[in-house]
Design a protein around this motif. Structure first.
Motif, short mmCIF file in Angstrom:
data_model
loop_
_atom_site.label_atom_id
_atom_site.label_comp_id
_atom_site.label_asym_id
_atom_site.label_seq_id
_atom_site.Cartn_x
_atom_site.Cartn_y
_atom_site.Cartn_z
N ALA A 1 0.72 -1.28 0.04
CA ALA A 1 0.06 0.05 0.00
C ALA A 1 0.90 1.12 0.01
N ILE A 2 1.92 1.18 0.66
CA ILE A 2 2.89 2.46 0.71
C ILE A 2 3.39 2.86 -0.78
N LEU A 3 3.65 1.72 -1.24
CA LEU A 3 4.51 2.12 -2.74
C LEU A 3 3.28 2.54 -3.81
N HIS A 4 2.12 2.37 -3.52
CA HIS A 4 1.02 2.60 -4.60
C HIS A 4 0.06 3.69 -3.79
N GLY A 5 0.49 4.14 -2.59
CA GLY A 5 -0.55 5.27 -2.16
C GLY A 5 -0.02 6.74 -2.18
N GLU A 6 -0.65 7.44 -1.36
CA GLU A 6 -0.34 8.96 -1.60
C GLU A 6 1.32 9.05 -1.66
N GLY A 7 2.18 8.65 -1.15
CA GLY A 7 3.63 8.77 -1.34
C GLY A 7 4.42 8.11 -2.37
N ALA A 8 3.57 7.54 -3.19
CA ALA A 8 4.14 6.72 -4.51
C ALA A 8 5.10 7.72 -5.23
N TRP A 9 4.96 9.06 -5.37
CA TRP A 9 5.90 9.79 -5.88
C TRP A 9 7.39 9.33 -5.33
N ALA A 10 7.27 9.05 -4.24
CA ALA A 10 8.85 8.97 -3.49
C ALA A 10 9.78 7.78 -4.15
N TRP A 11 8.99 7.02 -4.83
CA TRP A 11 9.89 6.17 -5.86
C TRP A 11 9.93 6.40 -7.17
N ASP A 12 9.49 7.43 -7.73
CA ASP A 12 9.23 7.91 -9.10
C ASP A 12 10.62 8.38 -9.60
N PRO A 13 11.67 7.86 -10.21
CA PRO A 13 12.86 8.70 -10.79
C PRO A 13 12.66 9.68 -11.57
N GLN A 14 11.31 9.94 -12.20
CA GLN A 14 11.20 11.37 -12.63
C GLN A 14 11.29 12.49 -11.94
N ILE A 15 10.96 12.36 -10.49
CA ILE A 15 10.72 13.39 -9.63
C ILE A 15 11.85 13.49 -8.67
N LEU A 16 12.63 12.48 -8.53
CA LEU A 16 13.72 12.48 -7.64
C LEU A 16 15.11 12.74 -8.11
N SER A 17 15.79 13.32 -7.47
CA SER A 17 17.22 13.65 -7.60
C SER A 17 18.04 12.72 -6.99
N TRP A 18 17.55 12.39 -5.80
CA TRP A 18 18.47 11.49 -4.95
C TRP A 18 17.43 10.70 -4.05
N ALA A 19 17.76 9.36 -3.67
CA ALA A 19 16.72 8.55 -2.71
C ALA A 19 17.71 7.53 -2.19
N GLY A 20 17.22 7.35 -0.94
CA GLY A 20 18.07 6.17 -0.11
C GLY A 20 17.06 5.51 0.95
N ASN A 21 17.22 4.27 1.07
CA ASN A 21 16.64 3.72 2.07
C ASN A 21 17.37 3.24 3.10
N GLU A 22 16.84 3.29 4.52
CA GLU A 22 17.62 2.79 5.42
C GLU A 22 18.95 3.71 5.67
N VAL A 23 18.69 4.96 5.40
CA VAL A 23 19.84 6.16 5.58
C VAL A 23 20.06 6.16 7.25
N THR A 24 21.48 6.06 7.17
CA THR A 24 22.09 6.20 8.62
C THR A 24 22.58 7.63 8.86
N LEU A 25 22.37 8.32 9.83
CA LEU A 25 23.04 9.59 10.25
C LEU A 25 23.20 9.51 11.75
N VAL A 26 24.18 10.49 11.92
CA VAL A 26 24.53 10.76 13.43
C VAL A 26 24.31 11.99 13.62
N TYR A 27 23.24 12.20 14.72
CA TYR A 27 22.80 13.31 14.86
C TYR A 27 22.87 13.87 16.50
N CYS A 28 23.57 14.83 16.99
CA CYS A 28 23.72 14.98 18.50
C CYS A 28 24.27 13.72 19.10
N GLY A 29 25.23 12.95 18.56
CA GLY A 29 25.87 11.85 19.10
C GLY A 29 24.93 10.57 19.28
#
Length: 106
Positions: A1-29
């Motif tokens: 449902a996520i891939l076909h729902g309201e946020g489906a644009w988030a997997w459209d390469p025509q709309i995105l310049s960068w995309a990542g899954n399970e992105v790791t960030l360090v913030y405030c330690g």
């Protein structure tokens, strides 16, 4: 449902310049893992980042701990890209995209 729902644009390469899954960030330690992080390139949204958090809950905004976690992810991305617009939203198992309103300045 996520891939076909309201946020489906988030997997459209025509709309995105960068995309990542399970992105790791360090913030405030603290190490954070973002479900999906994307940057748009389409007109009107070019350069905007979106932090997307998958949730099984149909009403994640009613759970303060989930909201606090997503807000922390948004702050982490904003600190990495201070000049850019950073949005955040929950993507629910029912296909809904629940946008977290930005509150105040980070």
């Amino acid at each position: 449902a996520i891939l076909h729902g309201e946020g489906a644009w988030a997997w459209d390469p025509q709309i995105l310049s960068w995309a990542g899954n399970e992105v790791t960030l360090v913030y405030c330690g603290q190490t954070l893992r973002l479900d999906r992080l994307v940057q748009r390139r389409d007109p009107g949204h070019a350069g905007h980042w979106w932090v997307l958090d998958y949730k099984s809950s149909a009403a994640p905004l009613q759970q303060p701990a989930l909201v606090a976690q997503l807000r922390q992810y948004q702050k982490a991305v904003q600190s990495a890209y201070p000049a850019d617009v950073v949005h955040a939203a929950f993507l629910t198992a029912r296909g809904a995209m629940v946008v977290l309103e930005k509150q105040g300045e980070f």
